[in-house]
Design a protein around this motif. Structure first.
Motif, PDB file in Angstrom:
ATOM      1  N   ALA A  68       0.829  -1.208   0.000  1.00 26.44           N
ATOM      2  CA  ALA A  68       0.000   0.000   0.000  1.00 26.44           C
ATOM      3  C   ALA A  68       0.861   1.253   0.000  1.00 26.44           C
ATOM      4  O   ALA A  68       0.555   2.237  -0.684  1.00 26.44           O
ATOM      5  CB  ALA A  68      -0.930  -0.007   1.214  1.00 26.44           C
ATOM      6  N   THR A  69       1.963   1.234   0.761  1.00 25.27           N
ATOM      7  CA  THR A  69       2.848   2.397   0.814  1.00 25.27           C
ATOM      8  C   THR A  69       3.499   2.659  -0.532  1.00 25.27           C
ATOM      9  O   THR A  69       3.553   3.803  -1.006  1.00 25.27           O
ATOM     10  CB  THR A  69       3.931   2.189   1.883  1.00 25.27           C
ATOM     11  OG1 THR A  69       3.312   1.926   3.149  1.00 25.27           O
ATOM     12  CG2 THR A  69       4.804   3.428   2.010  1.00 25.27           C
ATOM     13  N   LEU A  70       3.994   1.611  -1.166  1.00 26.81           N
ATOM     14  CA  LEU A  70       4.644   1.773  -2.467  1.00 26.81           C
ATOM     15  C   LEU A  70       3.669   2.297  -3.517  1.00 26.81           C
ATOM     16  O   LEU A  70       4.008   3.192  -4.305  1.00 26.81           O
ATOM     17  CB  LEU A  70       5.245   0.439  -2.920  1.00 26.81           C
ATOM     18  CG  LEU A  70       6.445  -0.063  -2.117  1.00 26.81           C
ATOM     19  CD1 LEU A  70       6.862  -1.442  -2.604  1.00 26.81           C
ATOM     20  CD2 LEU A  70       7.608   0.909  -2.231  1.00 26.81           C
ATOM     21  N   VAL A  71       2.452   1.734  -3.536  1.00 23.22           N
ATOM     22  CA  VAL A  71       1.453   2.182  -4.514  1.00 23.22           C
ATOM     23  C   VAL A  71       1.085   3.645  -4.269  1.00 23.22           C
ATOM     24  O   VAL A  71       0.941   4.425  -5.215  1.00 23.22           O
ATOM     25  CB  VAL A  71       0.214   1.278  -4.457  1.00 23.22           C
ATOM     26  CG1 VAL A  71      -0.910   1.857  -5.311  1.00 23.22           C
ATOM     27  CG2 VAL A  71       0.553  -0.122  -4.938  1.00 23.22           C
ATOM     28  N   LEU A  72       0.929   4.025  -3.009  1.00 16.48           N
ATOM     29  CA  LEU A  72       0.618   5.419  -2.692  1.00 16.48           C
ATOM     30  C   LEU A  72       1.710   6.352  -3.185  1.00 16.48           C
ATOM     31  O   LEU A  72       1.437   7.405  -3.776  1.00 16.48           O
ATOM     32  CB  LEU A  72       0.442   5.587  -1.187  1.00 16.48           C
ATOM     33  CG  LEU A  72      -0.963   5.420  -0.601  1.00 16.48           C
ATOM     34  CD1 LEU A  72      -0.920   5.608   0.906  1.00 16.48           C
ATOM     35  CD2 LEU A  72      -1.940   6.404  -1.222  1.00 16.48           C
ATOM     36  N   GLU A  99       0.705   9.030  -6.244  1.00 16.30           N
ATOM     37  CA  GLU A  99       0.447  10.405  -5.832  1.00 16.30           C
ATOM     38  C   GLU A  99       1.457  11.333  -6.496  1.00 16.30           C
ATOM     39  O   GLU A  99       2.543  10.919  -6.883  1.00 16.30           O
ATOM     40  CB  GLU A  99       0.568  10.538  -4.309  1.00 16.30           C
ATOM     41  CG  GLU A  99      -0.538   9.845  -3.532  1.00 16.30           C
ATOM     42  CD  GLU A  99      -1.832  10.631  -3.555  1.00 16.30           C
ATOM     43  OE1 GLU A  99      -1.795  11.850  -3.766  1.00 16.30           O
ATOM     44  OE2 GLU A  99      -2.890  10.001  -3.361  1.00 16.30           O
ATOM     45  N   ASN A 100       1.079  12.603  -6.637  1.00 16.15           N
ATOM     46  CA  ASN A 100       2.033  13.584  -7.131  1.00 16.15           C
ATOM     47  C   ASN A 100       3.223  13.655  -6.187  1.00 16.15           C
ATOM     48  O   ASN A 100       3.064  13.809  -4.979  1.00 16.15           O
ATOM     49  CB  ASN A 100       1.372  14.963  -7.232  1.00 16.15           C
ATOM     50  CG  ASN A 100       0.418  15.052  -8.398  1.00 16.15           C
ATOM     51  OD1 ASN A 100       0.694  14.533  -9.472  1.00 16.15           O
ATOM     52  ND2 ASN A 100      -0.719  15.695  -8.200  1.00 16.15           N
ATOM     53  N   ILE A 101       4.425  13.524  -6.749  1.00 16.19           N
ATOM     54  CA  ILE A 101       5.628  13.473  -5.930  1.00 16.19           C
ATOM     55  C   ILE A 101       5.925  14.841  -5.328  1.00 16.19           C
ATOM     56  O   ILE A 101       6.154  15.822  -6.037  1.00 16.19           O
ATOM     57  CB  ILE A 101       6.834  12.997  -6.758  1.00 16.19           C
ATOM     58  CG1 ILE A 101       6.668  11.532  -7.120  1.00 16.19           C
ATOM     59  CG2 ILE A 101       8.130  13.201  -5.980  1.00 16.19           C
ATOM     60  CD1 ILE A 101       6.697  10.592  -5.944  1.00 16.19           C
ATOM     61  N   SER A 102       5.892  14.903  -4.013  1.00 13.42           N
ATOM     62  CA  SER A 102       6.295  16.090  -3.261  1.00 13.42           C
ATOM     63  C   SER A 102       6.582  15.651  -1.843  1.00 13.42           C
ATOM     64  O   SER A 102       6.078  14.616  -1.383  1.00 13.42           O
ATOM     65  CB  SER A 102       5.207  17.172  -3.284  1.00 13.42           C
ATOM     66  OG  SER A 102       4.075  16.775  -2.530  1.00 13.42           O
ATOM     67  N   GLU A 103       7.407  16.420  -1.145  1.00  4.30           N
ATOM     68  CA  GLU A 103       7.746  16.060   0.228  1.00  4.30           C
ATOM     69  C   GLU A 103       6.498  16.007   1.105  1.00  4.30           C
ATOM     70  O   GLU A 103       6.364  15.140   1.974  1.00  4.30           O
ATOM     71  CB  GLU A 103       8.761  17.071   0.800  1.00  4.30           C
ATOM     72  CG  GLU A 103      10.189  16.862   0.329  1.00  4.30           C
ATOM     73  CD  GLU A 103      10.397  17.241  -1.126  1.00  4.30           C
ATOM     74  OE1 GLU A 103       9.485  17.862  -1.707  1.00  4.30           O
ATOM     75  OE2 GLU A 103      11.467  16.909  -1.683  1.00  4.30           O
ATOM     76  N   LYS A 104       5.555  16.919   0.869  1.00  5.11           N
ATOM     77  CA  LYS A 104       4.325  16.937   1.665  1.00  5.11           C
ATOM     78  C   LYS A 104       3.527  15.670   1.458  1.00  5.11           C
ATOM     79  O   LYS A 104       3.078  15.038   2.433  1.00  5.11           O
ATOM     80  CB  LYS A 104       3.488  18.156   1.278  1.00  5.11           C
ATOM     81  CG  LYS A 104       2.157  18.250   2.015  1.00  5.11           C
ATOM     82  CD  LYS A 104       1.284  19.348   1.448  1.00  5.11           C
ATOM     83  CE  LYS A 104       0.780  18.978   0.075  1.00  5.11           C
ATOM     84  NZ  LYS A 104      -0.160  19.971  -0.489  1.00  5.11           N
ATOM     85  N   ASN A 105       3.342  15.256   0.207  1.00  5.85           N
ATOM     86  CA  ASN A 105       2.556  14.053  -0.067  1.00  5.85           C
ATOM     87  C   ASN A 105       3.237  12.793   0.458  1.00  5.85           C
ATOM     88  O   ASN A 105       2.572  11.865   0.921  1.00  5.85           O
ATOM     89  CB  ASN A 105       2.304  13.918  -1.568  1.00  5.85           C
ATOM     90  CG  ASN A 105       1.250  14.885  -2.067  1.00  5.85           C
ATOM     91  OD1 ASN A 105       0.447  15.388  -1.292  1.00  5.85           O
ATOM     92  ND2 ASN A 105       1.254  15.148  -3.352  1.00  5.85           N
ATOM     93  N   ILE A 106       4.562  12.756   0.394  1.00  4.73           N
ATOM     94  CA  ILE A 106       5.295  11.589   0.898  1.00  4.73           C
ATOM     95  C   ILE A 106       5.070  11.437   2.398  1.00  4.73           C
ATOM     96  O   ILE A 106       4.800  10.343   2.904  1.00  4.73           O
ATOM     97  CB  ILE A 106       6.795  11.715   0.577  1.00  4.73           C
ATOM     98  CG1 ILE A 106       7.024  11.640  -0.935  1.00  4.73           C
ATOM     99  CG2 ILE A 106       7.589  10.610   1.274  1.00  4.73           C
ATOM    100  CD1 ILE A 106       8.442  11.934  -1.358  1.00  4.73           C
TER     101      ILE A 106
END
Length: 246
Positions: free
Chosen positions: A202-206, A210-217
Motif C-alpha cells: 500500500a505504501t509503495l502504490v501510494l 500520488e504527485n511526488i512532493s515532500e508533503k505528499n510523501i
C-alpha cells in the motif's frame, strides 16, 4: 467474543490497506478527465461496482478500428473536429455496469490525446508513474530514504509485539486445546506475516501514484502508520480492560 473481536480488527486492517492499494492504482471516476495521464475511465460491467481508471493499453478500440467505427457514432462533423471535444462528465458521464461503442470511442480519443505511447497502440510505460518518477530529485530521494527508516519502526514493532504475545499465549496454554486462543493465534499470525506485506504494498502504490512532493510523501507514510496502529487503538476503545486478559 474477545478473540473474534481481535481477529476482526486485524482483518479490518488488512482490508483497509488492500483498499488503499486498489483505490490508488485504480481510482474511481465518472468521466475520462477524472483519470491520470495514460488511463481512461471504464465500467467493469458489474452493477455493484463504480467505474474505475484503467491503463490505455486496455482500450477496446485501437486507431484503425476507431477510424472505421467511431465516425458513425458521432454527430455530423463532430468526429472531424474531435480535437475540440471535452472529456468531462458533461460530455460523457460513465455509469456503473454499462458500456457502449460511444464510450469506447471516447476512451480511445482521450487516450490518443493524453497517452505518450499513442503511436504504439498505447503499449509502453505507465505515463503517470513515468512522469511522476521524472520529478524526483536528490532531495526527494533523501526524504524517501529518511521516512522509510521511520516507517519501518511501527511495522517491526507490531511484528515484535505479535511474536511476544504468541509466546505468552503458548506459555499459558501449555498444550491444552482452546478454540478462542487459536483464534487469537490466527490474528497474531496475520499481524506477523500478512499485515507487513499489505502495508509495504500500500505504501509503495501510494508513493508512485500520488504527485511526488515532500508533503505528499509525509502524508502517505503517516496514513499507513495510522492504519497499522488502528488495532491497538480500536482494541482499547472496544475491548477496554479485557484486552490485557486475552
Amino acid at each position: 467474543l474477545d478473540a473474534i473481536g481481535a481477529l476482526f480488527l486485524v482483518l479490518l486492517q488488512v482490508y483497509a490497506l488492500s483498499l488503499v492499494e486498489h483505490e490508488s492504482s485504480h481510482p474511481k471516476c465518472i468521466s475520462m478527465s477524472d483519470c491520470p495521464l495514460g488511463t481512461f475511465c471504464a465500467s467493469k460491467n458489474y452493477e455493484f461496482t463504480l467505474p474505475t481508471c484503467f491503463d490505455c493499453v486496455r482500450t477496446a478500440l485501437k486507431k484503425a478500428e476507431a477510424e472505421l467505427i467511431c465516425p458513425e457514432e458521432f454527430l455530423p462533423h463532430k468526429w472531424e473536429h474531435r480535437e475540440y471535444l471535452d472529456f468531462d462528465h458533461n460530455e460523457l458521464r460513465i455509469t456503473q455496469g454499462t458500456t457502449s461503442t460511444m464510450q469506447n470511442c471516447y476512451a480511445f480519443l482521450h487516450c490518443d490525446a493524453t497517452d505518450v505511447d499513442a503511436g504504439t497502440n498505447f503499449e509502453g510505460a505507465c505515463d503517470f508513474i513515468s512522469l511522476n518518477k521524472s520529478k524526483m530529485d536528490a532531495g526527494t530521494w533523501v526524504m524517501v530514504t529518511f521516512l522509510a527508516l521511520l516507517w519501518a519502526l511501527p511495522i517491526s514493532k507490531d511484528v515484535e509485539e505479535a511474536t511476544t504475545e504468541e509466546r505468552v499465549l503458548d506459555h499459558h496454554l501449555a498444550g491444552s486445546p482452546n478454540v478462542p486462543a487459536e483464534i487469537v493465534r490466527l490474528a497474531l499470525r496475520i499481524r506477523s506475516f500478512i499485515l507487513p506485506f499489505y502495508a509495504t504494498a500500500a505504501t509503495l502504490v501510494l508513493l508512485i501514484t500520488e504527485n511526488i512532493s515532500e508533503k505528499n510523501i509525509i502524508l502517505d507514510i503517516l496514513a499507513i502508520t495510522i492504519i497499522l496502529e488502528a488495532d491497538n487503538v480500536l482494541a482499547a476503545l472496544l475491548l477496554g480492560t479485557r484486552q490485557g486478559e486475552m
